[in-house]
Design an enzyme around this catalytic site. Structure first.
Site, PDB file in Angstrom:
ATOM      1  N   ASN A   9     -27.744   2.825 -28.014  1.00  0.00           N
ATOM      2  CA  ASN A   9     -27.701   3.889 -28.692  1.00  0.00           C
ATOM      3  C   ASN A   9     -29.069   3.869 -29.521  1.00  0.00           C
ATOM      4  O   ASN A   9     -28.943   3.334 -30.784  1.00  0.00           O
ATOM      5  CB  ASN A   9     -26.610   4.254 -29.561  1.00  0.00           C
ATOM      6  N   LYS A  11     -30.250   6.028 -31.445  1.00  0.00           N
ATOM      7  CA  LYS A  11     -30.208   7.025 -32.482  1.00  0.00           C
ATOM      8  C   LYS A  11     -31.726   7.704 -32.699  1.00  0.00           C
ATOM      9  O   LYS A  11     -32.154   8.117 -31.667  1.00  0.00           O
ATOM     10  CB  LYS A  11     -29.916   6.154 -33.786  1.00  0.00           C
ATOM     11  N   HIS A  93     -20.133  10.501 -32.561  1.00  0.00           N
ATOM     12  CA  HIS A  93     -20.440   9.302 -33.302  1.00  0.00           C
ATOM     13  C   HIS A  93     -20.235   9.604 -34.767  1.00  0.00           C
ATOM     14  O   HIS A  93     -20.492  10.691 -35.200  1.00  0.00           O
ATOM     15  CB  HIS A  93     -21.955   9.032 -33.076  1.00  0.00           C
ATOM     16  N   GLU A  95     -21.880   9.109 -37.286  1.00  0.00           N
ATOM     17  CA  GLU A  95     -22.895   9.694 -37.886  1.00  0.00           C
ATOM     18  C   GLU A  95     -23.001  11.196 -37.837  1.00  0.00           C
ATOM     19  O   GLU A  95     -23.283  12.053 -38.668  1.00  0.00           O
ATOM     20  CB  GLU A  95     -24.358   9.286 -37.532  1.00  0.00           C
ATOM     21  N   GLU A 164     -15.929   2.002 -33.084  1.00  0.00           N
ATOM     22  CA  GLU A 164     -16.961   1.818 -34.029  1.00  0.00           C
ATOM     23  C   GLU A 164     -16.613   1.908 -35.615  1.00  0.00           C
ATOM     24  O   GLU A 164     -16.478   2.997 -36.115  1.00  0.00           O
ATOM     25  CB  GLU A 164     -18.168   2.869 -33.852  1.00  0.00           C
ATOM     26  N   GLY A 170     -24.628  -0.844 -38.527  1.00  0.00           N
ATOM     27  CA  GLY A 170     -26.085  -0.705 -39.400  1.00  0.00           C
ATOM     28  C   GLY A 170     -25.622  -1.617 -40.692  1.00  0.00           C
ATOM     29  O   GLY A 170     -26.719  -1.891 -41.672  1.00  0.00           O
ATOM     30  N   SER A 208     -22.961  -3.466 -35.526  1.00  0.00           N
ATOM     31  CA  SER A 208     -23.509  -4.577 -35.673  1.00  0.00           C
ATOM     32  C   SER A 208     -23.271  -5.555 -34.678  1.00  0.00           C
ATOM     33  O   SER A 208     -23.205  -6.975 -34.798  1.00  0.00           O
ATOM     34  CB  SER A 208     -23.173  -5.081 -37.096  1.00  0.00           C
TER      35      SER A 208
END
Ligand code: 13P
Length: 247
Positions: A9, A11, A93, A95, A164, A170, A208
């Site tokens: 991904n 991003k 996701h 985010e 996730e 991250g 991660s």
């Protein structure tokens, strides 16, 4: 035995020049005995398609609209994604849930729209740090997945699920293989209750994942690969993760 799936991904990273280098490097490093895909920013899908012609690496988008077509400025439909050869679309996701206020139902509607046009949704679920500390991990991921199962009905078996944990994205903090496996087992049981295809469905771990922790994560019985953020932007790192999935 489920064949592992590793999805990068990207991003909101990349440029034409950087993407060309990255994709050329991956072409050279592969193929691997695992399914591999990259989910790239939408403006780069067409060039990615060209760069990956003749390889086994699939590509996809990072989101899709829940709508078919029409006056939805800025949105991209799953029919369009299919039109340009996308195999996958990430939906839900964390985010997007956090920064674009995407609800469980909207995520489910996006998954349904993707499937309706032959694009496999990679449905993301995961708890925040506060939710984990409050002992709500199981309840949160089950609620997120239940909305999708309810909306997809008999098509549930066609999707990919990605666990996730938000606190691991991250941050350099990874769920331990045991922590991740525990949640994956919960998700597998939920899928088993919903579809007779659950045993064949891939549940990815994301958060991660790096070359050094991938082997332990992928060694867990219900972890069928990874959804990779930062480490998918470097050829050597991503290739090493794909290799770890091939064992
Ligand atoms: P990182 O691998 O950078 O933690 O990102 C994980 C992720 O969000 C993939 O979708």
């Amino acid at each position: 035995m489920r064949k592992k799936l590793v999805v990068g991904n990207w991003k909101m990273h990349g440029s034409r020049a950087a993407n060309a280098q990255l994709l050329a490097g991956l072409k050279e490093a592969g193929p691997w005995n695992a399914d591999v895909a990259v989910c790239v920013p939408a403006v780069y899908i067409a060039e990615t398609a060209l760069a990956l012609t003749g390889t086994a690496i699939a590509y996809g988008a990072q989101d899709c609209s829940s709508h078919e077509q029409g006056a939805y400025t800025g949105e991209i439909s799953s029919a369009m994604l299919h039109d340009v050869g996308c195999r996958y679309a990430i939906v839900g996701h964390s985010e997007r849930r956090a920064y674009h206020a995407e609800s469980d139902q909207l995520v489910a509607d996006k998954a349904k729209a993707a499937l309706a046009h032959g694009v496999t949704p990679i449905v993301c679920v995961g708890e925040t740090r506060a939710e984990r500390e409050a002992g709500q991990t199981e309840a949160v991921v089950k609620r997120q997945l239940a909305a999708v199962i309810h909306t997809l009905g008999h098509c549930t078996g066609e999707m990919v699920v990605a666990y996730e944990p938000v606190w691991a994205i991250g941050t350099g903090l990874t769920a331990t293989p045991e922590q991740a496996q525990a949640v994956h087992a919960v998700l597998r049981a939920q899928l088993q209750a919903a579809t007779d295809r659950a045993a064949a469905m891939r549940i990815l771990y994301g958060g991660s994942v790096k070359a050094d922790n991938a082997p332990q994560l992928f060694g867990q019985p219900d972890i069928d690969g990874g959804l990779i953020g930062g480490a998918s932007l470097k050829v050597a790192d991503f290739a090493a993760i794909c290799l770890a999935a091939a064992h």
